[in-house]
Motif scaffolding. Sequence first.
Motif: not given
Length: 68
Positions: A58-63
Amino acid sequence: MELKDFGVNLARARMKADLSAYELSLRIDKDPSYIHKVENGKINISLKSILQICEVLQIQPAELFKPL
């Protein structure tokens, strides 16, 4: 960015989500050693796998691409 940096970011995100590498590998239908290899910068990861991991964590790929 180096593969190792991506791997460190992945390991941090996985631990923050309180998942073991084994649990994450099961959720994305990969061999358990796959996550360890990615986290240690040993193999390249596909975009498809990145997106699956991000969905599970549940994160964005940018992280995963943040510089260390």
